[in-house]
Design a protein around this motif. Structure first.
Motif, mmCIF file in Angstrom:
data_model
loop_
_atom_site.group_PDB
_atom_site.id
_atom_site.type_symbol
_atom_site.label_atom_id
_atom_site.label_comp_id
_atom_site.label_asym_id
_atom_site.label_seq_id
_atom_site.Cartn_x
_atom_site.Cartn_y
_atom_site.Cartn_z
ATOM 1 N N THR A 227 37.170 12.118 -20.107
ATOM 2 C CA THR A 227 36.483 13.399 -19.874
ATOM 3 C C THR A 227 34.981 13.303 -20.174
ATOM 4 N N MET A 228 34.514 12.148 -20.679
ATOM 5 C CA MET A 228 33.134 12.077 -21.182
ATOM 6 C C MET A 228 32.034 12.153 -20.128
ATOM 7 N N PRO A 229 32.213 11.628 -18.904
ATOM 8 C CA PRO A 229 31.059 11.565 -17.999
ATOM 9 C C PRO A 229 30.389 12.914 -17.738
ATOM 10 N N ASN A 231 29.657 15.586 -19.577
ATOM 11 C CA ASN A 231 28.594 15.940 -20.526
ATOM 12 C C ASN A 231 27.501 14.876 -20.583
ATOM 13 N N LEU A 232 27.867 13.601 -20.381
ATOM 14 C CA LEU A 232 26.849 12.543 -20.373
ATOM 15 C C LEU A 232 25.893 12.731 -19.193
ATOM 16 N N PHE A 233 26.455 13.041 -18.007
ATOM 17 C CA PHE A 233 25.585 13.277 -16.843
ATOM 18 C C PHE A 233 24.713 14.513 -17.061
ATOM 19 N N LEU A 234 25.293 15.548 -17.664
ATOM 20 C CA LEU A 234 24.495 16.759 -17.921
ATOM 21 C C LEU A 234 23.373 16.458 -18.909
ATOM 22 N N ALA A 235 23.680 15.641 -19.936
ATOM 23 C CA ALA A 235 22.646 15.271 -20.912
ATOM 24 C C ALA A 235 21.519 14.522 -20.199
ATOM 25 N N TYR A 236 21.881 13.638 -19.274
ATOM 26 C CA TYR A 236 20.864 12.915 -18.496
ATOM 27 C C TYR A 236 20.034 13.904 -17.668
ATOM 28 N N GLN A 237 20.727 14.825 -16.972
ATOM 29 C CA GLN A 237 20.004 15.800 -16.135
ATOM 30 C C GLN A 237 19.058 16.653 -16.962
ATOM 31 N N ARG A 238 19.431 16.866 -18.225
ATOM 32 C CA ARG A 238 18.612 17.740 -19.079
ATOM 33 C C ARG A 238 17.627 16.950 -19.921
ATOM 34 N N ALA A 240 17.857 13.959 -21.681
ATOM 35 C CA ALA A 240 18.174 13.212 -22.908
ATOM 36 C C ALA A 240 17.920 11.714 -22.730
ATOM 37 N N GLY A 241 17.832 11.250 -21.518
ATOM 38 C CA GLY A 241 17.505 9.830 -21.306
ATOM 39 C C GLY A 241 18.457 9.160 -20.344
ATOM 40 N N LYS A 242 17.964 8.049 -19.775
ATOM 41 C CA LYS A 242 18.717 7.345 -18.732
ATOM 42 C C LYS A 242 20.007 6.723 -19.242
ATOM 43 N N ARG A 243 20.038 6.410 -20.543
ATOM 44 C CA ARG A 243 21.247 5.760 -21.075
ATOM 45 C C ARG A 243 22.482 6.642 -20.870
ATOM 46 N N TYR A 244 22.277 7.960 -20.791
ATOM 47 C CA TYR A 244 23.425 8.875 -20.647
ATOM 48 C C TYR A 244 23.975 8.853 -19.214
ATOM 49 N N ARG A 245 23.111 8.579 -18.260
ATOM 50 C CA ARG A 245 23.560 8.396 -16.875
ATOM 51 C C ARG A 245 24.386 7.117 -16.774
ATOM 52 N N THR A 246 23.887 6.060 -17.406
ATOM 53 C CA THR A 246 24.600 4.782 -17.388
ATOM 54 C C THR A 246 25.961 4.911 -18.059
ATOM 55 N N LEU A 247 25.959 5.560 -19.234
ATOM 56 C CA LEU A 247 27.220 5.746 -19.970
ATOM 57 C C LEU A 247 28.202 6.610 -19.175
ATOM 58 N N GLY A 248 27.668 7.642 -18.522
ATOM 59 C CA GLY A 248 28.520 8.521 -17.709
ATOM 60 C C GLY A 248 29.227 7.713 -16.629
ATOM 61 N N ALA A 249 28.473 6.887 -15.928
ATOM 62 C CA ALA A 249 29.063 6.075 -14.852
ATOM 63 C C ALA A 249 30.088 5.098 -15.421
ATOM 64 N N GLN A 250 29.813 4.602 -16.612
ATOM 65 C CA GLN A 250 30.699 3.609 -17.254
ATOM 66 C C GLN A 250 32.087 4.190 -17.565
ATOM 67 N N TYR A 251 32.140 5.501 -17.827
ATOM 68 C CA TYR A 251 33.407 6.119 -18.240
ATOM 69 C C TYR A 251 34.118 6.869 -17.113
ATOM 70 N N LEU A 252 33.659 6.714 -15.874
ATOM 71 C CA LEU A 252 34.375 7.375 -14.764
ATOM 72 C C LEU A 252 35.750 6.731 -14.609
ATOM 73 N N ASP A 253 36.764 7.574 -14.531
ATOM 74 C CA ASP A 253 38.148 7.098 -14.545
ATOM 75 C C ASP A 253 38.635 6.883 -13.113
ATOM 76 N N ASP A 254 38.201 5.788 -12.501
ATOM 77 C CA ASP A 254 38.529 5.607 -11.084
ATOM 78 C C ASP A 254 39.990 5.264 -10.854
ATOM 79 N N MET A 287 27.245 15.265 -8.333
ATOM 80 C CA MET A 287 25.993 16.016 -8.450
ATOM 81 C C MET A 287 24.875 15.161 -9.044
ATOM 82 N N THR A 288 25.245 14.107 -9.792
ATOM 83 C CA THR A 288 24.231 13.256 -10.421
ATOM 84 C C THR A 288 23.981 11.991 -9.610
ATOM 85 N N LEU A 289 25.064 11.359 -9.153
ATOM 86 C CA LEU A 289 24.931 10.057 -8.486
ATOM 87 C C LEU A 289 25.040 10.177 -6.967
#
Ligand SMILES: [Zn+2]
Length: 608
Positions: A227-229, A231-238, A240-254, A287-289
């Protein structure tokens, strides 16, 4: 948040589910035309919308008052104890308590998820500050964040049964603190949290029930990293820094999203709330990627969910999603009282439908949001100072509205967030104007092309069919007001300043009213509250719920009344929010969920 051991066993045996006929979902076949230019509808700020509904306002006040009344030492106690620091003060108890000797299920699952709601409570307080501008609330947010920052340790994550769950919620709390409560340290604390937490998280999305932590017992296998991506993507959009976009993508449950994106249901046996919540991560991936695959996954996921929902809009009996065409939803009417995990489920449902609305502008997502609001969480019993929490709505034939025995459970974290979010769910905007999603007495303020505009909504909907809007504008301006016409609202009508507008109103769409608006302009909307019956599924057409517009009317009864379809459809109002059905025996009383207190009720009735 989790389900009982008994339902985990049920999960394992669910391969033997019989197939039955829930209606087939409408599948997403390609990019929606409205997404071509990626022009999403935008959310308003919490403070732009004032609600004038006693029910909605009371829920927020009650929840925030409980959170403001809790001792800071109590709130910090499990965080400090898990970090190996002195932890003075009273235990809150229930799920919030840190019990180093926790040994599986105990009455109320005390000690199950220590500190897990902390981030959600900080988030809810930040949202409440954005609504009320009460400085005492902001001070509490900033102080809690400073005190929390002193507890960020590797030990905390090692001792935590839900490191990803906790991290997900604290990301939300800290980004809301930054955006809504203007905490100047929030992103520094978030970065520190991420530095420490990262090596104690699984590194990728791990499914519920899989143990990824050597040496830990089974209770450590129910974390929800998938469930983490969101809030991580939202933190990036707001910011908080690029690392949150990277982390968001890392935790996508494909593993979960890929079949859904191809139109195959991947629901059977999955933990309900967290996997609907994960669809919000898929939406934020789009919405982010710009990932179309994730939009298809979320959209198809919503359709599969809608096809296995109760008439209330709730879903997931015993916290489990089902295979398409399963008759398990029907069986749950006698098999369980744990029908819908209401505050958490509604929170996930509102976010998912809000994101889908923003992207597709498809009014049926607003219909769905409205159903869940009026028939489930708006009627939740209030959180109290002892942590008594409304957890499950009960759709059993013999149902009661009760508190869970799980004090300070997951649902005590989401209910205050839900109560704040009615405002951002009610209206959306784009450069052309505003979309009215929910009909709630309220006032919306915004600026359009330099003019200060107010749209005041007056209504007793959904108890009455009439909704009125009054425009106040500092200057005449051309903009659009788009009103949601629900799918059931055949015969809806709109007039502006007494003159009929838009002769043809299509149900399940937005009616766009574009003109030069000036102060005093008046819109009247009538949504005929048609009575209709909805069967639990197509295999059981005689097990029905009665609805008036979006509102499920629950039968107040301790027996199975003998009643016909015609009698139900002829229900008449017997008060402001009560109905009466004449039967061959005693008349049957029906109430909306928000009016039920301790009476026994039945959501579905068997009709002759
Ligand atoms: Zn919950």
């Amino acid at each position: 948040m989790t389900r009982k051991q008994i339902s985990r066993r049920h999960f394992i045996s669910s391969g033997s589910l019989l197939t039955a006929g829930l209606s087939a979902p409408r599948l997403w076949s390609g990019p929606h035309p409205a997404t071509g230019d990626r022009a999403f509808l935008q959310e308003f700020h919490y403070g732009d919308v004032t609600l004038e509904s006693e029910l909605h306002n009371h829920q927020l006040q009650e929840n925030i008052s409980v959170l403001m009344g809790l001792s800071e030492d109590s709130l910090l106690k499990p965080l400090r104890a898990m970090s190996g620091q002195p932890a003075p003060g009273e235990e809150l108890g229930g799920w919030y308590w840190y019990d180093p000797h926790f040994d599986g299920p105990a009455p109320g699952w005390a000690g199950f998820a220590p500190a897990c709601t902390f981030g959600q409570w900080v988030s809810a307080l930040a949202r409440a500050y954005a609504i009320t501008h009460d400085e005492k609330i902001r001070e509490r947010v900033l102080r809690l964040n400073q005190l929390y920052a002193q507890t960020i340790t590797a030990n905390f994550y090692e001792n935590n049964r839900f490191p990803a769950y906790f991290y997900d919620k604290i990301v939300c709390g800290l980004m809301d603190s930054h955006l809504l409560a203007h905490d100047p340290d929030a992103y520094r604390i978030l970065d520190h949290t991420t530095d420490v937490a990262a090596s104690h998280l699984p590194g990728k999305a791990i499914e519920h029930g899989r143990n990824w932590r050597p040496g830990k017992d089974d209770s450590y296998s129910q974390d929800e990293s998938y469930t983490m991506p969101e809030n991580l993507f939202l933190a990036y959009q707001r910011g908080a820094g690029k690392r949150y976009r990277t982390l968001g993508a890392q935790y996508l449950d494909d593993e979960y999203f890929n079949p859904l994106a191809e139109g195959k249901s991947d629901f059977e046996g999955r933990h309900a709330y967290s996997h609907v919540n994960a669809l919000c991560s898929a939406m934020q991936a789009y919405m982010t990627l710009g990932s179309e695959k994730h939009l298809r996954a979320a959209s198809n996921g919503f359709d599969f969910l809608a096809a296995q929902s109760f008439a209330t809009g709730g879903w997931g009996p015993d916290e489990v999603l089902r295979a398409p065409d399963s008759d398990e939803i029907f069986k749950s009417l006698t098999g369980t009282h744990s029908s819908f995990e209401t505050p958490c489920g509604a929170y996930a449902h509102f976010k998912l439908t809000r994101y889908l609305l923003r992207v597709t502008r498809d009014a049926r997502y607003g219909d769905s949001m409205e159903r869940v609001m009026y028939n489930t969480v708006l009627g939740a019993k209030p959180l109290d100072r002892q942590g008594h929490t409304f957890y499950y709505s009960d759709y059993n034939f013999n149902a009661k509205k009760v508190y869970s025995d799980r004090r300070w459970a997951c649902c005590s974290g989401t209910l205050p967030q839900v109560a704040a979010d009615y405002r951002i769910n009610a209206y959306l905007r784009d450069p052309q104007g505003v979309h009215v999603i929910l009909y709630i007495p309220s006032t919306l303020h915004w600026t359009h092309d330099g003019a200060r505009i107010t749209l005041q909504q007056r209504t007793s909907y959904p108890f009455e069919s009439h909704v009125e809007f009054e425009v106040t504008s500092s200057h005449e301006r051309d903009f659009a007001v788009s009103l949601r016409i629900p799918a059931w609202a055949t015969g809806a009508s709109i007039s502006i300043n007494g003159k009929r507008a838009l002769e043809e109103l299509r149900p399940a769409s937005f009616a766009m009213l574009r003109r030069t608006w000036k102060t005093g302009d008046h819109i009247e909307l009538d949504l005929p509250l048609t009575k209709h019956l909805e069967a639990i599924d197509s295999q059981h057409p005689d097990t029905v719920a009665l609805l008036s517009g979006p509102l499920v009317l629950f039968a107040i009864t301790e027996s199975a009344p003998s009643v016909t379809r015609e009698q139900l459809l002829a229900a008449t109002k017997s008060g402001e929010s009560s109905w009466r059905v004449a039967t061959s025996g005693a008349p049957l009383k029906l109430l909306p969920f928000t009016s039920i207190s301790d009476q026994q009720y039945s959501t579905y009735l068997r009709v002759g």
